[in-house]
Design a protein around this motif. Structure first.
Motif: not given
Length: 295
Positions: A211-213, A215, A221-223, A225, A232-234, A244
């Protein structure tokens, strides 16, 4: 009457010659398209032939064996290709807008840069297919098999991917805004740099998904920077940069474990933002993603 040759894509030798009743002023694309229709009606084997640029718009090609066929830049818009064998075919830049490809076999097919807007790909077999840079706007991919497919930079805006198998698929930088991936299987797939604004991941499987980067505002899925690293997290997994782990594991990591990730830089980052990251997860939790087999 005009004679049209359909040639072998590799040897260049004539495979089939058809006589068509066609206006002499009709272009090659139209002539080749009519020859293809007549050849298939006559039971000719067209697998491995070159149909590049052919005008097959609106034709019923359901059930045909078009495996290994070169259909580069062909016009297949609104064509019926249900149960058609297009495995290992070349469809780069082909126009398949509105085509019916339900249950078609497209494994290892090259569909890069193809126009598949509004196409019906329900139940299609697309294992290891190349769909990079393809336009799949509002395409129906329900229950399709896209395992190991390449979808990097593809446009799947508002596409229906419910129950779709995307195991090990490469969706790097894919536009998934408002797509429906409910109950899709994304195990070990790559979503790095994908845009997920309003994407529905309800009951999807995200085990091992990169899930890197990613947007976009999303419920599942929350992101964020922060400085050098995307966070990023679920509901149960936290990914910082390329690391991860389960959220519960991150909470237990000591300084030695964090330093092993990227040395002093990682440790300094973690000491500075650890509390803030966990507070953010608590205040803005991601919706739980249940296993796709859960009712």
């Amino acid at each position: 009457m005009i004679k049209v040759d359909i040639i072998n894509r590799h040897s260049g030798l004539t495979r089939v010659t058809m006589e068509i009743d066609c206006n002499g002023e009709a272009g090659h694309a139209t002539q080749l398209g009519r020859a293809v229709k007549m050849a298939l009606e006559a039971g000719a084997d067209l697998s491995g032939t070159s149909l590049s640029g052919a005008n097959l718009s609106g034709m019923d090609l359901s059930g045909a064996d078009l495996s290994r066929v070169d259909l580069h830049a062909a016009d297949l818009s609104d064509a019926i290709l249900s149960h058609t064998n297009l495995s290992d075919a070349t469809l780069t830049e082909a126009d398949l807008a509105g085509a019916n490809l339900s249950n078609a076999c497209l494994s290892e097919a090259d569909l890069s840069k193809a126009n598949l807007q509004w196409a019906n790909l329900t139940g299609a077999l697309l294992m290891e297919a190349d769909l990079s840079w393809a336009d799949l706007y509002k395409a129906n991919l329900t229950e399709a098999n896209l395992s190991d497919a390449r979808l990097s930079n593809a446009d799947l805006y508002c596409a229906d991917l419910t129950h779709t198998d995307l195991t090990d698929a490469d969706m790097t930088a894919t536009r998934l805004n408002r797509a429906d991936l409910a109950r899709a299987n994304l195990t070990d797939s790559t979503l790095a740099e994908a845009s997920i604004i309003g994407t529905n991941f309800s009951a999807a499987t995200l085990e091992g998904t990169k899930l890197t980067s990613v947007s976009g505002i999303n419920d599942w899925i929350k992101c964020i920077q922060i400085e050098d690293w995307p966070v990023t997290y679920t509901s149960d997994v936290l990914e910082i940069g390329c690391e991860r782990h389960a959220i519960s594991d991150w909470a237990e990591f000591d300084d030695k474990r964090i330093a092993a990730m990227d040395g002093k830089k990682a440790l300094k980052f973690w000491r500075k933002y650890k509390s803030w990251i966990f507070q953010t997860i608590e205040l803005c939790p991601a919706k739980p993603i249940r296993p796709c087999c859960t009712n």
